[in-house]
Each structure stands twice: as C-alpha cells, then as structure tokens.
Enzyme design. Structure first.
Site, PDB file in Angstrom:
ATOM      1  N   TYR A 112       0.832  -1.210   0.000  1.00 59.06           N
ATOM      2  CA  TYR A 112       0.000   0.000   0.000  1.00 59.06           C
ATOM      3  C   TYR A 112       0.867   1.261   0.000  1.00 59.06           C
ATOM      4  CZ  TYR A 112      -3.212   3.655   1.542  1.00 59.06           C
ATOM      5  OH  TYR A 112      -3.931   4.833   1.646  1.00 59.06           O
ATOM      6  N   ARG A 119       1.299   6.813  -6.845  1.00 56.67           N
ATOM      7  CA  ARG A 119       0.161   7.714  -7.064  1.00 56.67           C
ATOM      8  C   ARG A 119       0.595   9.166  -6.880  1.00 56.67           C
ATOM      9  NH1 ARG A 119      -5.313   6.972  -3.594  1.00 56.67           N
ATOM     10  NH2 ARG A 119      -3.792   6.940  -1.875  1.00 56.67           N
ATOM     11  N   TYR A 172      -1.474  12.884   6.697  1.00 56.23           N
ATOM     12  CA  TYR A 172      -1.076  11.817   7.618  1.00 56.23           C
ATOM     13  C   TYR A 172       0.419  11.914   7.893  1.00 56.23           C
ATOM     14  CZ  TYR A 172      -5.367   8.922   7.034  1.00 56.23           C
ATOM     15  OH  TYR A 172      -6.637   8.428   7.040  1.00 56.23           O
ATOM     16  N   ARG A 185     -11.909  13.074   1.590  1.00 55.41           N
ATOM     17  CA  ARG A 185     -12.893  12.199   2.249  1.00 55.41           C
ATOM     18  C   ARG A 185     -14.154  12.022   1.423  1.00 55.41           C
ATOM     19  NH1 ARG A 185      -9.620   9.372   5.371  1.00 55.41           N
ATOM     20  NH2 ARG A 185      -8.360  10.688   6.717  1.00 55.41           N
ATOM     21  N   GLU A 293     -13.964  -1.274   5.811  1.00 58.38           N
ATOM     22  CA  GLU A 293     -13.964   0.048   5.204  1.00 58.38           C
ATOM     23  C   GLU A 293     -15.299   0.178   4.477  1.00 58.38           C
ATOM     24  OE1 GLU A 293     -10.245   1.442   3.395  1.00 58.38           O
ATOM     25  OE2 GLU A 293     -11.407   1.982   1.617  1.00 58.38           O
TER      26      GLU A 293
HETATM   27  C1  3EB Z   1      -8.069   5.856   5.565  1.00 66.47           C
HETATM   28  O1  3EB Z   1      -8.984   6.605   5.910  1.00 66.47           O
HETATM   29  C2  3EB Z   1      -8.442   4.437   5.234  1.00 66.47           C
HETATM   30  O2  3EB Z   1      -5.419   5.353  -0.309  1.00 66.47           O
HETATM   31  O3  3EB Z   1      -6.999   5.910  -1.709  1.00 66.47           O
HETATM   32  C3  3EB Z   1      -9.515   5.075   2.516  1.00 66.47           C
HETATM   33  C4  3EB Z   1      -9.846   5.674   1.293  1.00 66.47           C
HETATM   34  C5  3EB Z   1      -8.215   4.622   2.707  1.00 66.47           C
HETATM   35  C6  3EB Z   1      -8.902   5.823   0.286  1.00 66.47           C
HETATM   36  C7  3EB Z   1      -6.615   5.544  -0.578  1.00 66.47           C
HETATM   37  C8  3EB Z   1      -7.272   4.761   1.679  1.00 66.47           C
HETATM   38  C9  3EB Z   1      -7.604   5.356   0.481  1.00 66.47           C
HETATM   39  O4  3EB Z   1      -6.889   6.207   5.530  1.00 66.47           O
HETATM   40  C10 3EB Z   1      -7.826   3.961   3.979  1.00 66.47           C
END
Ligand code: 3EB
Length: 295
Positions: A112, A119, A172, A185, A293
């Site tokens: 990941y 990306r 993050y 989001r 998820e």
């Molecule tokens: C998160 O909130 C959970 O890498 O495109 C959610 C939605 C998550 C998209 C992405 C990853 C992705 O971090 C993981």
C-alpha cells in the site's frame, strides 16, 4: 448472447474479490440518461457524456527499472489518466483502486505504501495538487490479478470534502508511510441530471490519524458510521443546503474477515435503518488493524 452491440467497447472491470458466504454476486453499473460515447487512451477504456466520464484499466505489475513494480505501474496508470483528463478537460472526482496483497511487504515496503508513492509521483509530475483539492478514492486488496483503477471525472469543477473528525489523509504523518495518500474524504460534482452528486471515499475507524478500536469490529463499524455522518454534515455545509443523509446513500462494505459479517450487518442496520442499500465484499483494508472500510 444478449450482449448489447459494442459491449466490447464498454469500460468493464472484473475485480477478483471474494464474496462473503450468503452474498450474491454483484455487478456495479454506472448509467446515464445523457448520450454517451466510448473511447480509448493508452490502457484506458472510457465512456463519457457532457457532464461525466467513467474510465478504467487493468495493468499487470511489470518491473522496468529500480522502482518496485507496483509503484511504477501505479504511476503509469495515473499518468495515463491525467493525460486523458488534460486532453478532454474533465476533473478527477473519484478513484477506485484494487490490487492484490495490499498489506504484504516487498522491496522493504508495504505494498500500500508503494502504491501511495506511485500515485503521488503521478500527481506531482502532472502539476496536480496533493493537498487540498484532491479527488475522493478507495484502495482495497483484491484476491489476485492486476492493478485495477477505475475513475469518474466531471466536466464541471469538483468540490473536495474533508472530515473534521479526521486528519486529512494527505496530511497523515510519516509513520503511515513515506508519502501521504492523495485523496479527500468525499467529492461533490454536478451529475447529468442537474443535481449535485456526493461520492464518499472509503471510510474507516480512524479518528485524528489513529486507528480506533483495533480488535473490536462492532466499535469500528460504529466509528466508521460516525465518520460518514461527519462527512455528510460537511458536504451539506459546502452544498449549502442539507440534502445528504445516511438513509439516502448506497453503501459498499469491504470486510477483512468474512466471519465478522453478521456483527457488521447488525450494527449497520442499527445505524441506517430499513432504507439500507448495501453490498458486502471480502477485501483487505489498507491498514492491517482496520477490520472494515465503507464507501
Ligand atoms: C483511511 O482513511 C483508510 O489510499 O486511496 C480510505 C480511502 C483509505 C482511500 C486511498 C485509503 C484510500 O486512511 C484507507
């Protein structure tokens, strides 16, 4: 037999994903009342209307240089998408990413995390923002096969939505990987029917930037729904009229352990009520401690 003419030209993704016991095989179909045209660009097959473009591709992970194959393949996938969108003037709205062994380590990095590097490099190479105005997305582990990327793009501007309960994913801290994931989001955009559509990203039991309730699937489900509720409130604020609520959404739930499905189902029914429209799939989620998820 019975296939409509031109079916070979339709952008169709077949993702290898395990159906939890008792669930029926599912096809997700995006349709439009507008006239549609098919096209190809590099590995992408797409179909577009005046307002929206849906495209997808499947790429085998191939090594070409020193980069991990998944990283290089992800960067190539996003580079072709951005080329296409630049050529036709559409704005990226929502991405779906699927690839096998998402939590496995290779080349000294979790896959990941390799995906996130590829990306983000493609975003940067194409002069795109990696903070703020980024598209909605999800990224899940498939049961096998190629890297699959599907996307929706809009002719009109896209409004990115963040969740006040969560640190934006593009902020993050480094402990989750050397590059932050480039997604919002949720995203708002005009759809062909003249209405504003809301596309909610994969959402999990994360508050701030930390995973909550690591071994408790019921509490993770409840926390995830609290996050979706907060995203809806934020979307309603940005859309300046309250119109999205939990009962009006279409849910896709990715469950890490099929054995948790009954408990997740009960909690979701409790949160949403009788109007719940939901599909369940078994998939690995991008943090090893996340048990589900929801998009
Ligand atoms: C998160 O909130 C959970 O890498 O495109 C959610 C939605 C998550 C998209 C992405 C990853 C992705 O971090 C993981």
């Amino acid at each position: 037999d019975g296939a409509p003419p031109g079916a070979a030209e339709l952008p169709l993704l077949a993702v290898d994903m395990i159906l939890p016991p008792g669930e029926e095989a599912t096809c997700e179909v995006w349709h439009s009342a507008e006239p549609l045209q098919s096209g190809r660009h590099g590995p992408i097959r797409y179909r577009q209307s005046e307002t929206l473009l849906f495209g997808c591709m499947s790429l085998d992970e191939v090594a070409g240089d020193a980069r991990p194959p998944l990283q290089a393949t992800t960067e190539a996938a996003y580079a072709s998408i951005f080329e296409l969108l630049e050529a036709c003037g559409y704005h990226a709205l929502r991405f779906w990413n699927y690839f096998p062994a998402i939590n496995q380590e290779s080349h000294h990095k979790e896959r990941y995390r390799q995906f996130n590097i590829g990306r983000q490099d493609a975003f940067l190479a194409h002069g795109r923002a990696v903070i703020g105005n980024v598209p909605a997305a999800c990224a899940l582990g498939s049961a096998g096969g190629s890297l699959h990327v599907a996307f929706l793009a809009a002719r009109a501007d896209v409004i990115s939505v963040e969740n006040p309960r969560q640190v934006s994913a593009y902020r993050y801290p480094q402990r989750y990987g050397p590059r932050s994931p480039s997604f919002s989001r949720a995203a708002l955009a005009q759809t062909g029917d003249g209405r504003l559509g809301l596309f909610v990203s994969g959402t999990a039991s994360i508050v701030g930037h930390a995973t909550l309730h690591p071994a408790n699937v019921v509490a993770q489900t409840r926390e995830t729904m609290a996050n979706i509720k907060a995203v809806l409130a934020e979307a309603n604020r940005l859309a300046s009229q309250p119109r999205f609520d939990l009962a009006s959404l279409y849910y896709k739930v990715y469950v890490r352990h099929a054995a948790d499905l009954a408990r997740i189902r009960a909690e979701l029914a409790h949160c949403v009520g009788d109007a719940l429209k939901v599909v369940y799939l078994q998939a690995d989620v991008c943090r090893a401690d996340l048990l589900l998820e929801i998009e």
